[in-house]
Design a protein around this motif. Structure first.
Motif, mmCIF file in Angstrom:
data_model
loop_
_atom_site.group_PDB
_atom_site.id
_atom_site.type_symbol
_atom_site.label_atom_id
_atom_site.label_comp_id
_atom_site.label_asym_id
_atom_site.label_seq_id
_atom_site.Cartn_x
_atom_site.Cartn_y
_atom_site.Cartn_z
ATOM 1 N N PRO A 127 -1.894 22.986 40.259
ATOM 2 C CA PRO A 127 -2.051 23.290 38.831
ATOM 3 C C PRO A 127 -2.657 24.661 38.551
ATOM 4 O O PRO A 127 -2.461 25.213 37.472
ATOM 5 C CB PRO A 127 -2.978 22.175 38.337
ATOM 6 N N GLN A 168 -4.677 21.319 45.649
ATOM 7 C CA GLN A 168 -5.573 21.566 44.517
ATOM 8 C C GLN A 168 -5.305 22.930 43.878
ATOM 9 O O GLN A 168 -5.250 23.053 42.656
ATOM 10 C CB GLN A 168 -7.044 21.498 44.966
ATOM 11 N N LYS A 224 -3.457 29.483 33.733
ATOM 12 C CA LYS A 224 -3.847 28.762 34.949
ATOM 13 C C LYS A 224 -4.143 29.715 36.106
ATOM 14 O O LYS A 224 -4.227 29.279 37.256
ATOM 15 C CB LYS A 224 -2.731 27.804 35.372
ATOM 16 N N TYR A 268 -11.109 22.228 38.684
ATOM 17 C CA TYR A 268 -10.014 21.328 39.042
ATOM 18 C C TYR A 268 -10.293 19.905 38.572
ATOM 19 O O TYR A 268 -9.413 19.238 38.009
ATOM 20 C CB TYR A 268 -9.805 21.359 40.558
ATOM 21 N N ASN A 271 -10.025 19.500 34.819
ATOM 22 C CA ASN A 271 -8.679 19.752 34.317
ATOM 23 C C ASN A 271 -8.706 20.708 33.118
ATOM 24 O O ASN A 271 -8.200 20.393 32.023
ATOM 25 C CB ASN A 271 -8.007 18.431 33.927
ATOM 26 N N ASP A 273 -7.713 23.328 30.543
ATOM 27 C CA ASP A 273 -6.388 23.671 30.042
ATOM 28 C C ASP A 273 -6.124 25.174 30.098
ATOM 29 O O ASP A 273 -5.034 25.601 30.484
ATOM 30 C CB ASP A 273 -6.236 23.176 28.598
#
Length: 326
Positions: A127, A168, A224, A268, A271, A273
């Motif tokens: 991510p 990760q 990200k 991580y 989470n 955004d």
């Protein structure tokens, strides 16, 4: 008496003639040296003229080769936008176009997409993308008379790379160093393959004398992407994506990578955004990781206090519930 006087005159005459001979030989030697110097200077001058003329001819030949029209396999001139101009102007504008092309080749990244497209199902695309500088972030160059140039590993680097390993994070080393220097270092540093991609000098954008990391060419969502670096100039087009950490000078007592691993792990697990919101908050501090560590300490104390209060409240509730029975 007469003999003695004659001897004195004789020896005086000999000394005088010897001194005259010595003086004439010195003058002769100086003349010869002056001639040699003049000859050497003349030869040097001719050599420089010849060398300059050769370089000029080579440059003119190179310019002509770059500027002349292109021909197809049958020997016919390939038409371009300059064919209708006078021949000298054709050469000038073609040379200017080629020069602009090579200038762009040096100043801009070698390709439009520095990273391949994100992985699709059933493969797992991490991510977050972590961009790491190599020099003075992961390793420090050290030089001694005995060993020459060597690169010292930063304390905690093995733990750090394991923490940010896929799935990760997508870990990328992006540096202005040459590939011949970077690749052998990373081969020795990352034996487990935690670093997914390596970007070197040809992937940077050369602006105002600095090699700048072009995040727009990463082919990733910048919400990200987080860049770990100590030099603001290298990420000056995207400061909101850069977490600035202290430059490592080779100290063995450094704990920055341990703090950085905790910081990224927290991102991580929560989470986040848009990573830029977090970085913009920590940019106001001189040492973001130290501030993060202090915030974590306060959070732990707060959680312990809340847990203690909840435990006391639960005990009181149990006591009030069982008191009538007793």
């Amino acid at each position: 008496m007469k003999i003695s006087l004659i001897n004195r005159v004789y020896f005086s005459t000999i000394k005088t003639s010897n001194s005259i001979n010595d003086s004439s030989s010195i003058i002769h030697e100086e003349t010869e040296q002056k001639k040699k110097k003049q000859w050497s200077w003349k030869m040097m001058k001719y050599s420089l003229i010849f060398f300059g003329a050769s370089i000029s001819m080579a440059c003119l030949s190179l310019i002509y080769e770059i500027s002349k029209p292109n021909y197809d396999e049958n020997g016919n001139i390939i038409q371009d936008e300059f064919n209708d101009l006078p021949y000298i102007q054709q050469l000038y504008y073609r040379f200017k176009k080629e020069l602009s092309y090579y200038k762009k080749l040096v100043q801009e990244p070698s390709r439009d997409k520095l990273l391949p497209d994100p992985l699709k199902h059933p493969y797992i695309q991490p991510p977050y993308t972590i961009i790491l500088e190599l020099t003075d972030v992961l390793v420090h160059p050290d030089w001694t008379y005995q060993t020459g140039w060597r690169f010292k590993k930063r304390p905690g680097i093995d733990h750090f790379l394991e923490t940010i390993a896929p799935p990760q994070f997508e870990t990328v080393v992006y540096t202005a160093e040459q590939g011949l220097t970077v690749f052998p270092i990373l081969d020795a540093l990352d034996s487990q393959g935690c670093i997914m991609y390596r970007l070197v000098r040809d992937a940077t954008r050369f602006v105002d004398g600095h090699h700048v990391k072009d995040l727009d060419a990463l082919n990733r969502d910048l919400r990200k992407v987080i860049v770990i670096d100590w030099n603001s100039e290298s990420v000056k087009f995207h400061p909101e994506n850069m977490l600035k950490i202290p430059r490592w000078n080779g100290s063995d007592n450094d704990t920055t990578l341990y703090d950085l691993a905790s910081f990224l792990k927290t991102i991580y697990e929560t989470n986040v955004d848009d990573i830029r919101d977090v970085i913009n908050y920590y940019r106001q501090f001189d040492n973001p990781l130290e501030t993060f560590r202090e915030n974590q300490r306060k959070l732990l104390i707060q959680l312990e206090e809340e847990e203690s209060k909840a435990h006391i409240k639960e005990n009181k509730h149990l006591a009030s519930k069982w008191r009538p029975s007793f």
